[in-house]
Design an enzyme around this catalytic site. Structure first.
Site, PDB file in Angstrom:
ATOM      1  N   ARG A  46      41.962  80.948  40.753  1.00 14.22           N
ATOM      2  CA  ARG A  46      43.164  81.358  40.013  1.00 14.22           C
ATOM      3  C   ARG A  46      44.262  81.744  40.994  1.00 14.22           C
ATOM      4  NH1 ARG A  46      43.328  86.321  38.978  1.00 14.22           N
ATOM      5  NH2 ARG A  46      41.272  86.445  38.032  1.00 14.22           N
ATOM      6  N   TYR A  98      65.841  73.849  24.235  1.00 15.19           N
ATOM      7  CA  TYR A  98      64.517  73.406  23.814  1.00 15.19           C
ATOM      8  C   TYR A  98      63.931  74.399  22.807  1.00 15.19           C
ATOM      9  CZ  TYR A  98      59.614  72.109  24.065  1.00 15.19           C
ATOM     10  OH  TYR A  98      58.343  71.750  23.738  1.00 15.19           O
ATOM     11  N   ASP A 170      66.859  75.111  33.390  1.00 11.87           N
ATOM     12  CA  ASP A 170      65.777  74.232  32.943  1.00 11.87           C
ATOM     13  C   ASP A 170      66.235  72.811  33.248  1.00 11.87           C
ATOM     14  OD1 ASP A 170      64.103  72.507  31.536  1.00 11.87           O
ATOM     15  OD2 ASP A 170      63.900  73.816  29.797  1.00 11.87           O
ATOM     16  N   LYS A 195      57.075  66.097  31.549  1.00 13.38           N
ATOM     17  CA  LYS A 195      58.021  65.032  31.191  1.00 13.38           C
ATOM     18  C   LYS A 195      58.225  64.077  32.366  1.00 13.38           C
ATOM     19  CE  LYS A 195      58.000  67.670  27.595  1.00 13.38           C
ATOM     20  NZ  LYS A 195      58.947  68.753  27.379  1.00 13.38           N
TER      21      LYS A 195
HETATM   22  C1  LIG Z   1      58.950  70.117  26.940  1.00  9.66           C
HETATM   23  C2  LIG Z   1      60.014  71.025  27.382  1.00  9.66           C
HETATM   24  C3  LIG Z   1      59.749  72.361  27.705  1.00  9.66           C
HETATM   25  C4  LIG Z   1      58.377  72.989  27.523  1.00  9.66           C
HETATM   26  O1  LIG Z   1      57.448  72.468  28.403  1.00  9.66           O
HETATM   27  P1  LIG Z   1      55.860  72.301  28.062  1.00  9.66           P
HETATM   28  O2  LIG Z   1      55.362  71.623  29.290  1.00  9.66           O
HETATM   29  O3  LIG Z   1      55.774  71.466  26.817  1.00  9.66           O
HETATM   30  O4  LIG Z   1      55.326  73.664  27.866  1.00  9.66           O
HETATM   31  C5  LIG Z   1      60.798  73.144  28.160  1.00  9.66           C
HETATM   32  N1  LIG Z   1      62.038  72.639  28.284  1.00  9.66           N
HETATM   33  C6  LIG Z   1      62.339  71.367  27.974  1.00  9.66           C
HETATM   34  C7  LIG Z   1      63.738  70.889  28.136  1.00  9.66           C
HETATM   35  C8  LIG Z   1      61.345  70.520  27.520  1.00  9.66           C
HETATM   36  O5  LIG Z   1      61.653  69.252  27.191  1.00  9.66           O
END
Ligand SMILES: *Cc1c(COP(=O)(O)O)cnc(C)c1O
Length: 379
Positions: A46, A98, A170, A195
């Site tokens: 961890r 998001y 983000d 993504k």
């Molecule tokens: C998918 C997404 C998240 C969250 O991420 P996870 O890996 O699904 O927890 C946060 N911000 C954006 C812009 C996203 O597309």
């Protein structure tokens, strides 16, 4: 180092014990010590894992940052970032963000005393109106989901610096190939690596990258103390995905451009939201802060009804109807009934999310095939 070289080489080294060019998957929970406290830098998985260490170094390098901290999902990364703050602290966030991040802020962290304001940041000056002595963080997402609005990161950084607040971005939609917020003055950059970084729709992962040692040390502490860590197999998949990020992104951008223009000319389509159009309100900023316009876009139908949108979504054959984005395959989604269904209709429409709005994550298939698929679905 240029992006293409960086994504393949930066931060990673052949395995010192074997010379393996690809970082092995260290599928182990603990590490044997020679004697109490006498170890090779790894004690318990961890806390640290060699596959994760290489990934964190590679992700940091990809964002031109010094420190990378990895988590089991994008939301786990954002959740950990919220733990940098304490009750009474105020956070100003974009209103077009998001849905999972909005839920985390409103339904989880508000109960622990953090105060959030969700505002329009398409003009960074607007932020100043909401600043108070308790403002600790400005949270930016750009381009936004699903309306592909653009926020000026440099201008937000200037506002944050003036007030002593931190700026976090983000960067999921742009990826480290198209945009590097730390270079534009952000203190932290967050990714859902699920993504574009992973890129193959086979892993869930999140990370934070920073140049600030104090923040990094606190985040490493929280990563271990709270424990939302990724497994080594996931780290391996991300190391693998990162190596082709630039090649994939170039094709996402080319295909995105072709599809955007095709839809704009299509008789059944009303509006197309894509930041590469010269008449997009954020075009000039996108052109300077991004290295391309990406493969995310959305559009509205002339027949602006749920039924018309649902018909298109159930008629595409190459575009799969699914949540998520950034994979090699094209996806199609309907915010009103999928990602944004929990928002009341009036509120949704007031924010520009009309009934027929359809979102595309344009993949890296042949652009002519993708256009033909959309064409037959629109007919
Ligand atoms: C998918 C997404 C998240 C969250 O991420 P996870 O890996 O699904 O927890 C946060 N911000 C954006 C812009 C996203 O597309």
């Amino acid at each position: 180092m240029k992006a293409a070289t960086k994504f393949i080489h930066a931060g990673v080294h052949p395995d010192p014990s074997t010379g393996a060019i690809m970082t092995p998957i260290f599928q182990t929970s603990t590490f044997v010590q020679e004697g109490p406290g006498k170890h090779k830098g790894y004690e318990y998985a961890r806390t640290q894992n060699p596959t994760r260490t290489q990934l964190q170094n590679a992700l940091a390098a990809a964002e031109n940052g010094k420190y990378g901290i990895s988590f089991s999902s994008g939301l786990a990364a954002t959740d950990t970032l919220m733990k940098l703050f304490k009750p009474g602290d105020e956070i100003i966030s974009t209103n077009d963000l998001y849905g999972g991040t909005y839920r985390l802020m409103r339904k989880v962290w508000e109960a622990y005393g953090l105060k959030f304001r969700f505002i329009d940041m398409s003009h960074a000056d607007n932020i100043s109106k909401y600043l108070t002595p308790a403002t600790r963080l400005i949270w930016v997402e750009t381009p936004t989901n699903p309306l592909i609005r653009i926020i000026d990161i440099k201008a937000c950084a200037a506002v944050a610096r003036k007030t002593g607040a931190l700026l976090a971005v983000d960067n999921t939609f742009a990826s480290p190939y198209l945009q590097n917020p730390l270079d534009l003055g952000a203190d932290m950059v967050m990714h859902s690596a699920t993504k574009y970084i992973g890129g193959h729709s086979d892993v869930v992962h999140g990370c934070i990258i920073t140049n600030n040692k104090e923040i990094a040390d606190r985040l490493y502490f929280l990563q271990n103390a709270c424990g939302a860590v990724p497994g080594p197999q996931d780290c391996f998949l991300l190391l693998r995905g990162l190596k082709t990020l630039h090649v994939r992104m170039q094709r996402h951008c080319e295909n995105g451009e072709q599809i955007a223009h095709f839809l704009r000319r299509h008789p059944k389509v009303d509006k197309v939201h894509w930041c590469g159009f010269e008449d997009h309100p954020g075009y000039e900023i996108a052109k300077t802060q991004m290295n391309g316009f990406g493969g995310m876009l959305s559009f509205e139908l002339k027949d602006n009804t749920l039924a018309a949108a649902e018909k298109v979504l159930s008629s595409t054959k190459l575009f799969s109807c699914a949540e998520s984005l950034g994979g090699v395959e094209s996806l199609i989604g309907h915010p009103a009934s999928m990602t944004h269904a929990s928002i009341p209709r009036e509120e949704r429409i007031a924010n520009g999310l009309v009934d027929s709005l359809i979102r595309l994550s344009v993949g890296i298939e042949d652009a002519e095939d993708l256009k033909a698929d959309l064409d037959q679905a629109l007919e």
